[in-house]
Enzyme design. Structure first.
Site, PDB file in Angstrom:
ATOM      1  N   ARG A 155      -0.746 -29.287  17.270  1.00 49.74           N
ATOM      2  CA  ARG A 155      -0.871 -28.461  16.072  1.00 49.74           C
ATOM      3  C   ARG A 155      -2.266 -28.443  15.477  1.00 49.74           C
ATOM      4  O   ARG A 155      -2.785 -27.386  15.119  1.00 49.74           O
ATOM      5  CB  ARG A 155       0.086 -28.951  14.962  1.00 49.74           C
ATOM      6  CG  ARG A 155       1.435 -28.350  14.997  1.00 49.74           C
ATOM      7  CD  ARG A 155       2.426 -29.351  14.456  1.00 49.74           C
ATOM      8  NE  ARG A 155       2.463 -30.475  15.359  1.00 49.74           N
ATOM      9  CZ  ARG A 155       3.260 -30.536  16.421  1.00 49.74           C
ATOM     10  NH1 ARG A 155       4.110 -29.599  16.640  1.00 49.74           N
ATOM     11  NH2 ARG A 155       3.208 -31.574  17.246  1.00 49.74           N
ATOM     12  N   THR A 156      -2.862 -29.605  15.324  1.00 54.50           N
ATOM     13  CA  THR A 156      -4.133 -29.631  14.587  1.00 54.50           C
ATOM     14  C   THR A 156      -5.190 -28.833  15.343  1.00 54.50           C
ATOM     15  O   THR A 156      -5.843 -27.954  14.785  1.00 54.50           O
ATOM     16  CB  THR A 156      -4.586 -31.079  14.338  1.00 54.50           C
ATOM     17  OG1 THR A 156      -3.513 -31.765  13.700  1.00 54.50           O
ATOM     18  CG2 THR A 156      -5.801 -31.130  13.432  1.00 54.50           C
TER      19      THR A 156
ATOM     20  N   LYS B 145     -18.827 -40.722  29.770  1.00 56.60           N
ATOM     21  CA  LYS B 145     -20.053 -41.299  30.346  1.00 56.60           C
ATOM     22  C   LYS B 145     -20.715 -42.257  29.365  1.00 56.60           C
ATOM     23  O   LYS B 145     -21.789 -42.789  29.632  1.00 56.60           O
ATOM     24  CB  LYS B 145     -21.045 -40.176  30.671  1.00 56.60           C
ATOM     25  CG  LYS B 145     -20.536 -39.139  31.636  1.00 56.60           C
ATOM     26  CD  LYS B 145     -21.640 -38.085  31.840  1.00 56.60           C
ATOM     27  CE  LYS B 145     -21.155 -36.928  32.666  1.00 56.60           C
ATOM     28  NZ  LYS B 145     -22.117 -35.812  32.608  1.00 56.60           N
TER      29      LYS B 145
ATOM     30  N   ARG C 130     -11.384 -35.101  16.036  1.00 57.74           N
ATOM     31  CA  ARG C 130     -10.308 -36.112  16.007  1.00 57.74           C
ATOM     32  C   ARG C 130     -10.731 -37.248  16.921  1.00 57.74           C
ATOM     33  O   ARG C 130     -11.182 -37.021  18.049  1.00 57.74           O
ATOM     34  CB  ARG C 130      -8.989 -35.518  16.491  1.00 57.74           C
ATOM     35  CG  ARG C 130      -7.946 -36.609  16.739  1.00 57.74           C
ATOM     36  CD  ARG C 130      -6.582 -36.055  16.980  1.00 57.74           C
ATOM     37  NE  ARG C 130      -6.020 -35.506  15.755  1.00 57.74           N
ATOM     38  CZ  ARG C 130      -4.753 -35.118  15.639  1.00 57.74           C
ATOM     39  NH1 ARG C 130      -3.939 -35.207  16.665  1.00 57.74           N
ATOM     40  NH2 ARG C 130      -4.306 -34.624  14.501  1.00 57.74           N
TER      41      ARG C 130
ATOM     42  N   HIS D 100      -6.152 -38.098   7.473  1.00 58.20           N
ATOM     43  CA  HIS D 100      -5.935 -36.815   8.149  1.00 58.20           C
ATOM     44  C   HIS D 100      -5.897 -35.734   7.060  1.00 58.20           C
ATOM     45  O   HIS D 100      -4.844 -35.199   6.725  1.00 58.20           O
ATOM     46  CB  HIS D 100      -4.615 -36.882   8.909  1.00 58.20           C
ATOM     47  CG  HIS D 100      -4.373 -35.751   9.873  1.00 58.20           C
ATOM     48  ND1 HIS D 100      -5.133 -34.600   9.893  1.00 58.20           N
ATOM     49  CD2 HIS D 100      -3.444 -35.615  10.850  1.00 58.20           C
ATOM     50  CE1 HIS D 100      -4.670 -33.803  10.845  1.00 58.20           C
ATOM     51  NE2 HIS D 100      -3.655 -34.395  11.447  1.00 58.20           N
TER      52      HIS D 100
HETATM   53  C1  NCD Z   1      -0.021 -36.228  12.960  1.00 57.81           C
HETATM   54  C2  NCD Z   1      -1.253 -36.997  13.362  1.00 57.81           C
HETATM   55  O1  NCD Z   1      -1.927 -36.648  14.337  1.00 57.81           O
HETATM   56  O2  NCD Z   1      -1.554 -37.951  12.649  1.00 57.81           O
HETATM   57  N1  NCD Z   1       0.137 -35.052  13.696  1.00 57.81           N
HETATM   58  C3  NCD Z   1      -0.438 -33.911  13.240  1.00 57.81           C
HETATM   59  O3  NCD Z   1      -1.641 -33.795  13.166  1.00 57.81           O
HETATM   60  N2  NCD Z   1       0.382 -32.944  12.810  1.00 57.81           N
HETATM   61  C4  NCD Z   1       1.203 -37.045  12.929  1.00 57.81           C
HETATM   62  C5  NCD Z   1       1.572 -37.826  14.154  1.00 57.81           C
HETATM   63  O4  NCD Z   1       0.902 -37.759  15.198  1.00 57.81           O
HETATM   64  O5  NCD Z   1       2.564 -38.528  14.066  1.00 57.81           O
END
Ligand code: NCD
Length: 306
Positions: A51-52, A80, A101, A129
């Site tokens: 999703r993100t 690397k 991320r 997040h």
């Molecule tokens: C979350 C995350 O990555 O922290 N997912 C997301 O971005 N919707 C929650 C999760 O991974 O449990």
């Protein structure tokens, strides 16, 4: 130039503006269809995501811009041994904004210090997040009509669940919010959140173990997955993973308008039989994620649409 590392990087007024913009984007998507023409977002994902990453990419595409990036550390020069600081210096020449991320807490912050473009923290280890929080706030505001005067249950892995940490940080700034923190003993909220955020803000909260006991008083239940990838050993994960399962029977104890959120991905913590309950809002929540990310990109790139 602004970055987004934590929801606290925006004050409440700024957050409200982003949510207003996201609501306008939802209502009038065509108005924004060319707002970022010629602009690019780089999505630098050193950890898995559906999703993100894809909602950032969809957001930029919806704004008429383009996307580039990688979706695993293995497919980038991180394999690397390149540092995030060097990577972002180079990406700054290729893109106008970046979402990062990373499994290490603080990595997006380190990158932002060397970046020539705005950097968005798209999840750093078990820490924060903030764009999930924007999504959660938009969902709550749209479906409940307010961000204050709520009793909110946060259930599951409160120790490693970064979405919970960021959501608490954001919600302590709204009036009359009571948190019910529902977790097994081993997965309680970290001390730095309990002391530095909840106690410091004189926030009303309690910590409980049984979901059944907590559910009747909640206006909103935020379920989370046990964060398998942050456990040091498999045995502990296996012991914890099915600690909570929200099913029809538990939903029958809840208020008729108690909303259920989940950042997704879901594993077993919400039974699929709950999906058809009108109070289940987690798929709608994922949809809001695109609108708020569009609003965030416009805000950080200082693009005005009249
Ligand atoms: C979350 C995350 O990555 O922290 N997912 C997301 O971005 N919707 C929650 C999760 O991974 O449990």
């Amino acid at each position: 130039m602004r970055h987004l590392m934590s929801p606290l990087d925006f004050n409440v007024d700024e957050l409200d503006k982003i949510l207003d913009l996201a609501a306008d984007i939802e209502a009038n998507p065509q108005k924004y269809a060319h707002a970022c023409e010629g602009k690019k977002i780089a999505t630098l994902f050193y950890e898995p995501s559906t999703r993100t990453r894809l909602s950032f990419e969809a957001a930029m595409l919806n704004l008429g811009g383009s996307v580039l990036g990688f979706s695993s550390a293995d497919s980038s020069s991180a394999a690397k041994g390149e540092s995030v600081s060097d990577t972002i210096r180079v990406i700054s020449c290729y893109a106008d904004i970046a979402a990062i991320r990373h499994p290490k807490e603080g990595a997006p912050l380190v990158a932002s210090l060397k970046s020539g473009i705005p950097v968005i923290n798209a999840g750093d280890g078990g820490h924060e997040h903030p764009t999930q929080t924007l999504t959660d706030l938009m969902t709550i505001r749209s479906l409940k009509g307010r961000l204050g005067h709520l009793t909110i249950g946060l259930c599951g892995d409160l120790k490693f669940g970064r979405t919970v940490h960021s959501l608490i940080n954001a919600l302590v700034r709204y009036p009359d919010v009571t948190f019910v923190l529902i977790s097994p003993e081993e997965l309680r909220i970290p001390d730095y959140v309990r002391e530095d955020v909840l106690r410091k803000n004189n926030q009303k909260f309690k910590e409980v173990t049984r979901l059944e006991d907590a559910i009747p008083e909640l206006d909103l239940l935020y379920m989370t997955r046990v964060q398998k990838e942050r456990f040091f050993n498999e045995e502990d994960y296996v012991r914890m993973k099915d600690f909570y399962i929200l099913d029809k029977q538990k939903m029958s104890l809840a208020k008729p308008d108690m909303m259920v959120l989940h950042p997704l991905p879901r594993v077993n913590e919400i039974s699929t039989e709950v999906d058809d309950d009108p109070r289940a809002a987690y798929f709608k929540q994922a949809q809001y994620g695109v609108y708020v990310r569009m609003a965030l990109i416009l805000t950080l790139l200082e693009v005005k649409v009249c």
